[in-house]
Write a protein that holds these residues in place. Sequence first.
Motif, PDB file in Angstrom:
ATOM      1  N   ALA A 128      34.202  -9.991   3.545  1.00  0.00           N
ATOM      2  CA  ALA A 128      35.088  -9.531   2.464  1.00  0.00           C
ATOM      3  C   ALA A 128      35.205 -10.617   1.390  1.00  0.00           C
ATOM      4  CB  ALA A 128      36.456  -9.169   3.024  1.00  0.00           C
ATOM      5  N   ALA A 129      35.373 -11.850   1.824  1.00  0.00           N
ATOM      6  CA  ALA A 129      35.501 -12.956   0.861  1.00  0.00           C
ATOM      7  C   ALA A 129      34.197 -13.129   0.086  1.00  0.00           C
ATOM      8  CB  ALA A 129      35.852 -14.242   1.609  1.00  0.00           C
ATOM      9  N   GLU A 132      33.905 -10.431  -2.605  1.00  0.00           N
ATOM     10  CA  GLU A 132      34.800 -10.725  -3.726  1.00  0.00           C
ATOM     11  C   GLU A 132      34.257 -11.876  -4.573  1.00  0.00           C
ATOM     12  OE1 GLU A 132      38.605 -11.222  -1.901  1.00  0.00           O
ATOM     13  OE2 GLU A 132      38.678  -9.089  -1.341  1.00  0.00           O
ATOM     14  N   ALA A 136      33.341 -11.916  -8.520  1.00  0.00           N
ATOM     15  CA  ALA A 136      34.071 -12.892  -9.341  1.00  0.00           C
ATOM     16  C   ALA A 136      33.106 -13.825 -10.073  1.00  0.00           C
ATOM     17  CB  ALA A 136      35.028 -13.698  -8.469  1.00  0.00           C
ATOM     18  N   ALA A 162      34.723  -3.481  -8.676  1.00  0.00           N
ATOM     19  CA  ALA A 162      35.926  -3.612  -7.844  1.00  0.00           C
ATOM     20  C   ALA A 162      36.282  -2.285  -7.175  1.00  0.00           C
ATOM     21  CB  ALA A 162      37.085  -4.112  -8.698  1.00  0.00           C
ATOM     22  N   LEU A 165      33.784  -1.574  -4.411  1.00  0.00           N
ATOM     23  CA  LEU A 165      34.037  -2.463  -3.277  1.00  0.00           C
ATOM     24  C   LEU A 165      35.233  -1.977  -2.461  1.00  0.00           C
ATOM     25  CD1 LEU A 165      33.380  -4.988  -1.688  1.00  0.00           C
ATOM     26  CD2 LEU A 165      34.679  -6.335  -3.357  1.00  0.00           C
ATOM     27  N   ALA A 166      36.260  -1.519  -3.152  1.00  0.00           N
ATOM     28  CA  ALA A 166      37.435  -1.002  -2.435  1.00  0.00           C
ATOM     29  C   ALA A 166      37.046   0.213  -1.599  1.00  0.00           C
ATOM     30  CB  ALA A 166      38.528  -0.643  -3.434  1.00  0.00           C
ATOM     31  N   ARG A 169      35.086  -0.860   1.388  1.00  0.00           N
ATOM     32  CA  ARG A 169      35.967  -1.459   2.405  1.00  0.00           C
ATOM     33  C   ARG A 169      36.610  -0.374   3.263  1.00  0.00           C
ATOM     34  NH1 ARG A 169      39.187  -5.349  -0.653  1.00  0.00           N
ATOM     35  NH2 ARG A 169      37.547  -6.860  -0.355  1.00  0.00           N
TER      36      ARG A 169
END
Lengths: 226, 188
Positions: A128-129, A132, A136, A162, A165-166, A169
Amino acid sequence: MKLGVLLSGGKDSLFACYRAMEKEEVVCLITVVSRNDESYMFHTPNIHLAALQAEAAGLPLVEVETAGEEERELDDLQRAIALARDEHGIEGVVTGAILSVYQATRVQRICAGLGLWCFNPLWHTDQAAYMEALLAAGFRVLIAGVFAEPFDETWLGREIDADTLAELRRLADRYRISLTGEGGELETFVTDAPFFTQRIVVDEASVTYRNHNGRYTIRQARLVAK
Amino acid sequence: MILIVDLGYRENSLGLDEFVMPIVHIVREAGADCCIRHFTDIDEDILRQADGVILCGTALRDNLFADRIGEFAWLEGFEKPVLGICAGMQVLTLIFGGSIEACGEIGMTDIRVTAADPLFDGRDDFTAYELHTFSVKPPEPFTVLAHSDRCIQAVRHRARPLYGVIFHPEVRSEWVVTRFLHQNGLVA
């Protein structure tokens, strides 16, 4: 340390390249073009555009073709890495491996045999990191292949932003798939990266899809100024 | 607090993400706080704060730690639990008078426990990921706990909670790190 990065065209190899550039000198990209869509080692969708990505990054590309047969394709990978060592003086190789012991073991063995360092900066990373950090940092990533439920054809060619990605997830939790596609659920293609001096624009692409198995094949693409 | 020592060829090297951060993740998941320091940056203050130490592995060609073994002299008098992974096991061996010898393995490997120890949680055998060019000839105060077909895989000091494993538990054998933390009271 002069390094060559194994380039698949997807996000993991190019993010690994970005990490390597932060700490060492990346002098070339290395690609093995597989004629086998089911290759055990090598990502295949849009691999023909690796040269365009290398040009966008301003790096030379060492490209070798393989029939993509299990284990024998490793000889072709070794040939590519040896060529990068001889032509560009690399002292080590960087891969985008995250969890694949199969891939990591084989690249480590080849590097050991050639007297080269081997780095896997995404190895067992927090997925997950990582995703992101990817967004970013300014990477632009398209979904170039889907190979698992619940992905349908609407995912093909979609940019991972974003919102996507959500959604990924939520699906990863529900369907027990990896967020990064490390389990082979997704393949990606990078059109822009922080170290690209130009970005890639897709002019024409085709989609094939059946039973949660599809590809987004880029037919025409070009570089434009950033 | 668990002190996690980076044995890489320089501080913040490209090996940090591969060999140190996965250990940090396991330790945090187990519920322990941790602090990362490069092996050239260990002082009395951080050793006093640490409840235990994990010495991490390095890239296959990264053996600078062995040339600078004097940096690890603090281990001789360190009484708290230590787990040395790969390069870390080689450091423990060298500090206590043993030697490093050529013995290479790469990839998943079968391991046999040859001396029962709580670290292995009752297992007689298991598989683990290997990435090393050298193994060890342990010094007298160490006992060998496990072997593969080719190399010594794990050692323990006879009188102190000092462990070494040559395999990489952060890959598919995370339980070894968790066991080390639990059996030494480093996590609840």
